[in-house]
Design a protein around this motif. Structure first.
Motif, PDB file in Angstrom:
ATOM      1  N   PRO A 136       0.829  -1.205   0.000  1.00 51.15           N
ATOM      2  CA  PRO A 136       0.000   0.000   0.000  1.00 51.15           C
ATOM      3  C   PRO A 136       0.864   1.255   0.000  1.00 51.15           C
ATOM      4  O   PRO A 136       1.920   1.305   0.626  1.00 51.15           O
ATOM      5  N   VAL A 137       0.409   2.243  -0.724  1.00 50.94           N
ATOM      6  CA  VAL A 137       1.138   3.496  -0.834  1.00 50.94           C
ATOM      7  C   VAL A 137       0.774   4.361   0.371  1.00 50.94           C
ATOM      8  O   VAL A 137      -0.401   4.602   0.640  1.00 50.94           O
ATOM      9  N   LYS A 138       1.781   4.789   1.099  1.00 50.02           N
ATOM     10  CA  LYS A 138       1.547   5.623   2.260  1.00 50.02           C
ATOM     11  C   LYS A 138       1.708   7.084   1.850  1.00 50.02           C
ATOM     12  O   LYS A 138       2.783   7.507   1.468  1.00 50.02           O
ATOM     13  N   GLU A 139       0.607   7.826   1.930  1.00 46.58           N
ATOM     14  CA  GLU A 139       0.648   9.227   1.561  1.00 46.58           C
ATOM     15  C   GLU A 139       1.132  10.049   2.748  1.00 46.58           C
ATOM     16  O   GLU A 139       0.783   9.779   3.889  1.00 46.58           O
ATOM     17  N   THR A 140       1.941  11.033   2.448  1.00 42.63           N
ATOM     18  CA  THR A 140       2.436  11.882   3.515  1.00 42.63           C
ATOM     19  C   THR A 140       1.451  13.024   3.761  1.00 42.63           C
ATOM     20  O   THR A 140       0.795  13.508   2.849  1.00 42.63           O
TER      21      THR A 140
END
Length: 109
Positions: free
Chosen positions: A13-17
């Motif tokens: 999963p892409v972790k958004e900042t």
């Protein structure tokens, strides 16, 4: 019964900042929705005030009064929800700005 094949995704999963700009944009949008909800509440309340209930039946008068109060109450709840969200996002954006500036000033150990 048929068997369903469950495929597992190998993608991580892409972790958004979280950035202060995203918080400020969200606060602006929530504030705009709160303002729109305020205008809608004002228009509904004015319309209800200008159009009184003409009936001799007490039950009809009571039910219509309750319905009018519920309509105005639900719409004005939107003002508070979106307003509190806007304030919270604005505060989060300020907190992130302070944290990022304090990280830049402190030396890395």
């Amino acid at each position: 019964m048929s068997e369903e094949k469950i495929e597992k995704s190998s993608e991580t999963p892409v972790k958004e900042t979280l950035t202060p700009i995203k918080c400020l944009i969200g606060a602006f949008l929530a504030g705009a929705m709160a303002y729109g909800s305020y205008n809608l509440t004002s228009a509904i309340a004015t319309t209800f005030a200008n159009k009184p209930i003409h009936t001799t039946n007490q039950i009809v008068a009571n039910i219509s009064s309750v319905v009018r109060s519920l309509v105005v109450g639900v719409v004005s709840l939107g003002i508070w929800v979106f307003g509190i969200v806007a304030i919270g996002l604005l505060a989060l954006g300020v907190q992130l700005l302070i944290q990022s500036s304090s990280k830049k000033q402190s030396p890395d150990t």
